[in-house]
Scaffold this active site. Structure first.
Site: not given
Ligand code: IPE
Ligand code: MG
Length: 235
Positions: A49, A2, A174, A15, A19, A113, A47
């Site tokens: 969601e 996250d 979680i 954003r 990634h 692994l 996820s």
């Molecule tokens: C996690 O980072 C990556 C995924 C869920 C794909 P976020 O995209 O949730 O980043 P924040 O939480 O907005 O900083």
């Molecule tokens: Mg996030």
């Protein structure tokens, strides 16, 4: 994993740049785990969601996933890494599902692994799909069933229960990850954003884990006398 979005925002980047950097952190984590002798690494990539995010971001993440599969699988295979994907694949397009199947097949017998990517995964979904699969497989309808009967149908039936759970990005929850499997997992939360989570950060998490006493419901005295008996510590 996250904190990709916030990592990017801090740098005035979109954003998706977060990634992209997150992928680098995945490479580093896989390499470090392999070198440290970790046998199972499971990454929560997407996820159930996360579909609620803006359509462009979802589509970027799917493209990134596909590109990763195309680019990285040969390297995983060279490094004797077994790749597994868990989650509901019914919403993925055919191309992605084909790549997933090929990657799993290619790496199926690797032994260094086991890298599991949870994609469109949810812990409740996992339990529900396991119950449904178990009931389908039953020849006779009997009233009850126990945990041992259900376990072969859970997504991670091929792995032991996780020892350590790490969540980056400062949130302490979680979020519907491996709910069943994490009943006795040690939890570790760090403010480090995922793109900045490097080898040292992983080692700090492992050190925290090593300092804990895992009692599985027993008392501290029981655990300690058992360790003495097994010769793990001095009396
Ligand atoms: C996690 O980072 C990556 C995924 C869920 C794909 P976020 O995209 O949730 O980043 P924040 O939480 O907005 O900083
Ligand atoms: Mg996030």
């Amino acid at each position: 994993m996250d904190g990709n979005g916030r990592w990017a925002k801090k740098r005035f980047l979109p954003r998706v740049a977060g990634h992209q950097r997150g992928v680098e952190a995945v490479r580093e984590a896989v390499k470090a785990c392999r070198e440290l002798g970790v046998e199972y690494l499971t990454l929560f990539a997407f996820s159930s969601e996360n579909w609620r995010r803006p359509a462009e971001e979802v589509s970027f993440l799917m493209q990134l996933f596909l590109k990763m599969l195309e680019r990285e699988v040969a390297k995983l295979h060279e490094n004797n890494i077994r790749l597994k994907i868990i989650g509901d694949r019914s919403h993925f397009d055919d191309q992605l599902n084909r790549r997933i199947a090929e990657a799993e097949q290619l790496t199926a017998n690797n032994t260094s692994l086991t890298l599991t990517i949870a994609a469109n995964y949810g812990g409740r979904w996992d339990i529900m799909q396991a119950v449904q699969a178990m009931l389908r497989a039953r020849t006779e309808l009997s009233a009850g069933f126990n945990e041992t009967e259900l376990e072969p149908y859970l997504s991670m039936h091929y792995a032991p229960e996780p020892d350590l759970f790490i969540r980056t990005g400062g949130e302490q929850r979680i979020s519907n990850f491996l709910l069943w499997q994490m009943a006795y997992t040690e939890l570790y939360f760090t403010d480090t954003l995922w793109p900045a989570f490097d080898r040292e950060a992983l080692q700090a998490a492992i050190q925290s884990y090593q300092a804990r006493e895992r009692r599985f419901g027993r008392t501290s005295e029981q655990v300690q006398s058992e360790q003495v008996q097994e010769g793990k510590v001095d009396a």
